[in-house]
Design a protein around this motif. Structure first.
Motif, short mmCIF file in Angstrom:
data_model
loop_
_atom_site.label_atom_id
_atom_site.label_comp_id
_atom_site.label_asym_id
_atom_site.label_seq_id
_atom_site.Cartn_x
_atom_site.Cartn_y
_atom_site.Cartn_z
N GLU A 24 7.52 -3.16 0.06
CA GLU A 24 6.39 -2.35 -0.62
C GLU A 24 7.48 -1.46 -1.57
O GLU A 24 6.92 -1.14 -2.69
CB GLU A 24 5.90 -1.44 0.32
CG GLU A 24 4.69 -2.06 0.95
CD GLU A 24 3.79 -2.73 0.27
OE1 GLU A 24 3.46 -2.24 -0.85
OE2 GLU A 24 3.46 -4.05 0.50
N LEU A 25 8.63 -1.13 -1.27
CA LEU A 25 9.57 -0.34 -2.07
C LEU A 25 9.70 -1.24 -3.24
O LEU A 25 9.95 -0.94 -4.35
CB LEU A 25 10.64 0.31 -1.55
CG LEU A 25 10.25 1.45 -0.51
CD1 LEU A 25 11.57 1.81 0.40
CD2 LEU A 25 9.63 2.44 -1.18
N VAL A 32 11.15 6.25 -5.93
CA VAL A 32 11.56 4.99 -6.22
C VAL A 32 10.76 4.62 -7.48
O VAL A 32 11.00 3.96 -8.53
CB VAL A 32 11.29 4.25 -5.30
CG1 VAL A 32 11.22 2.53 -5.70
CG2 VAL A 32 12.28 4.32 -3.93
N ASN A 33 9.29 4.98 -7.47
CA ASN A 33 8.46 4.79 -8.81
C ASN A 33 9.09 5.33 -10.05
O ASN A 33 8.97 4.77 -11.26
CB ASN A 33 7.12 5.18 -8.54
CG ASN A 33 6.25 4.56 -7.46
OD1 ASN A 33 6.56 3.54 -7.29
ND2 ASN A 33 5.25 5.11 -7.11
N ASN A 34 9.70 6.60 -10.00
CA ASN A 34 10.17 7.35 -11.07
C ASN A 34 12.02 6.90 -11.23
O ASN A 34 12.29 7.58 -12.10
CB ASN A 34 10.01 8.66 -11.15
CG ASN A 34 8.39 9.06 -11.24
OD1 ASN A 34 7.80 8.82 -12.10
ND2 ASN A 34 7.86 9.41 -9.86
N ALA A 35 12.39 6.15 -10.49
CA ALA A 35 13.61 5.77 -10.61
C ALA A 35 14.69 6.97 -10.60
O ALA A 35 15.77 7.10 -11.53
CB ALA A 35 14.25 4.80 -11.95
N LEU A 36 14.17 7.63 -9.59
CA LEU A 36 15.29 9.10 -9.34
C LEU A 36 16.34 8.61 -8.57
O LEU A 36 17.23 9.67 -8.64
CB LEU A 36 14.30 9.89 -9.00
CG LEU A 36 12.99 10.32 -9.61
CD1 LEU A 36 12.39 11.61 -8.87
CD2 LEU A 36 13.32 11.11 -10.88
N VAL A 37 16.43 7.87 -7.85
CA VAL A 37 17.47 7.66 -6.90
C VAL A 37 18.12 6.15 -6.80
O VAL A 37 17.86 5.34 -7.50
CB VAL A 37 16.95 7.88 -5.36
CG1 VAL A 37 16.53 9.08 -5.17
CG2 VAL A 37 15.99 6.78 -4.88
N ASP A 38 19.30 6.16 -6.53
CA ASP A 38 19.93 4.85 -6.51
C ASP A 38 19.18 3.97 -5.14
O ASP A 38 19.13 4.27 -4.08
CB ASP A 38 21.29 4.95 -6.09
CG ASP A 38 22.26 3.84 -5.83
OD1 ASP A 38 21.50 2.56 -5.73
OD2 ASP A 38 23.53 3.82 -5.53
N GLU A 39 18.59 3.05 -5.65
CA GLU A 39 17.82 2.14 -4.84
C GLU A 39 18.69 1.43 -3.61
O GLU A 39 17.96 0.84 -2.72
CB GLU A 39 16.99 1.03 -5.47
CG GLU A 39 16.00 1.62 -6.54
CD GLU A 39 16.78 1.84 -7.89
OE1 GLU A 39 15.94 2.34 -8.86
OE2 GLU A 39 17.89 1.76 -8.10
N GLU A 78 11.97 -1.44 -10.39
CA GLU A 78 12.49 -2.46 -11.28
C GLU A 78 13.77 -2.83 -10.82
O GLU A 78 14.42 -4.24 -10.98
CB GLU A 78 12.85 -1.85 -12.63
CG GLU A 78 11.60 -1.45 -13.40
CD GLU A 78 11.72 -0.87 -14.95
OE1 GLU A 78 13.06 -0.80 -15.13
OE2 GLU A 78 10.83 -0.44 -15.41
N ASN A 79 14.39 -2.35 -10.01
CA ASN A 79 15.73 -2.59 -9.34
C ASN A 79 15.52 -2.95 -7.90
O ASN A 79 14.55 -2.61 -7.23
CB ASN A 79 16.80 -1.75 -9.31
CG ASN A 79 17.13 -1.29 -10.92
OD1 ASN A 79 17.14 -2.18 -11.77
ND2 ASN A 79 17.00 0.04 -11.23
N ALA A 80 16.69 -4.00 -7.22
CA ALA A 80 16.23 -4.31 -5.88
C ALA A 80 16.39 -3.07 -5.00
O ALA A 80 17.49 -2.42 -5.08
CB ALA A 80 17.34 -5.41 -5.62
#
Length: 346
Positions: free
Chosen positions: A218-219, A163-170, A224-226
């Protein structure tokens, strides 16, 4: 020496705290409270501690307890820590709450989730969420710690690098977790009878588990995204441990190398988080009785999904072990003090 007291010392979390704190070289136990076993010798109630401790359980007397202690662990069900934390604020004592009363920062969400009033809202800003891998700097200077939930710890450690590195669809995250029965506490109930539990396997609260808001809180604070998660816990016939299998759709262009490097970098200096090598898969026995978290990550290129396997001991890194780790950080001690244990095999 750090003078330590435990409020609610006769549950599983209390006994696990004692297992870590008795051999801790910097700790002196002050008060160990119990409602039902006042004046009972601790090693009579807990025969596994025979020869290791010479103390009795005492009645909770807040003024005496807070005056005599440098830090107090509160091991009570939700709804019972708020009044005690408010009372402790008048004393020079640190508080580590292993319950849920100060984990959720949104008062409405807390009250909707736990069905009790947030009776100490003025203290929420002072409580630091006690996940060292995310909030270590804040924990160092904190007076009050909200120890994370057990399922939440397993899920967050498994997801934060992605999540921190925006690797996955949130919006694609699915968390499938299994826990040992000690996660349900020590009080008697039909669900924990041998005849009900053994040779059985069941899900519970798949749409409204109390840890969902905590995971999302926490996530979302790291993204940056919901972020929205699907979380389903299961009870399995074993004493302790949490095994979380986490799935998330990978964003375009993200490779398995990106994923592995993100996890290795995130946890390379963490004393209790172990990223397994390619081909290694975690097992609950490999962390039993420890404060460790073992994580394996894989990318399924066929489905374009990240698969994370994250395991902890629900009483260790999921509760008492993490609480002691937080105490060590608060008092400037090496984080492994009292926690340098080896997993129990078989």
């Amino acid at each position: 020496m750090i003078k330590v007291s435990i409020i609610g010392a006769t549950g599983y979390t209390g006994s696990e705290l004692l297992r870590y704190l008795i051999p801790h070289q910097e700790v002196e136990l002050a008060h160990l409270t119990s409602r039902s076993h006042v004046n009972t010798e601790v090693d009579v109630y807990y025969p596994f501690l025979k020869g290791s401790i010479d103390k009795q359980f005492t009645e909770l007397e807040p003024e005496k307890l807070f005056n005599d202690s440098d830090v107090v662990f509160i091991c009570l069900p939700h709804g019972h820590s708020m009044e005690l934390a408010a009372a402790a604020s008048a004393y020079d004592v640190k508080v580590i709450d292993l319950g849920a009363d100060f984990r959720l920062k949104n008062i409405d969400v807390y009250e909707q989730t736990y069905k009790v009033e947030q009776a100490a809202p003025n203290l929420l800003k002072d409580f630091v969420y006690g996940l060292p891998e995310k909030y270590r700097a804040d924990i160092k200077t904190a007076k009050y710690i909200a120890n994370p939930g057990c399922f939440v710890t397993s899920a967050l450690l498994g997801l934060l690098p992605a999540v921190n590195n925006a690797l996955v669809d949130e919006q694609s995250i699915i968390i499938d977790s299994k826990t040992g029965v000690s996660g349900a506490g020590r009080s008697a109930s039909v669900d924990k009878l041998l005849a009900e539990l053994m040779s059985n396997f069941k899900a519970y609260n798949p749409l409204g588990h109390r840890h969902i808001p905590e995971i999302e809180q926490e996530l979302n604070s790291s993204s940056e995204n919901a972020v929205q998660v699907q979380f389903t816990p299961h009870l399995i016939p074993t004493e302790r441990g949490i095994f979380s299998t986490i799935y998330a759709t990978v964003k375009d262009g993200v490779t398995e190398t990106d994923i592995i490097e993100s996890y290795q970098q995130a946890y390379q200096d963490e004393p209790f988080v172990q990223i397994l090598n390619e081909g290694e898969l975690p097992q609950m026995k490999h962390v039993a009785g420890t404060n460790n978290c073992q994580i394996a990550v894989q990318l399924d290129e066929r489905t374009n999904r990240l698969i994370v396997l994250s395991i902890i001991d629900n009483l260790g890194k999921g509760a008492a072990g993490q609480a002691v780790q937080n105490m060590n950080i608060m008092f400037g001690l090496p984080e492994k003090s009292g926690l340098n244990t080896i997993a129990m095999m078989p």
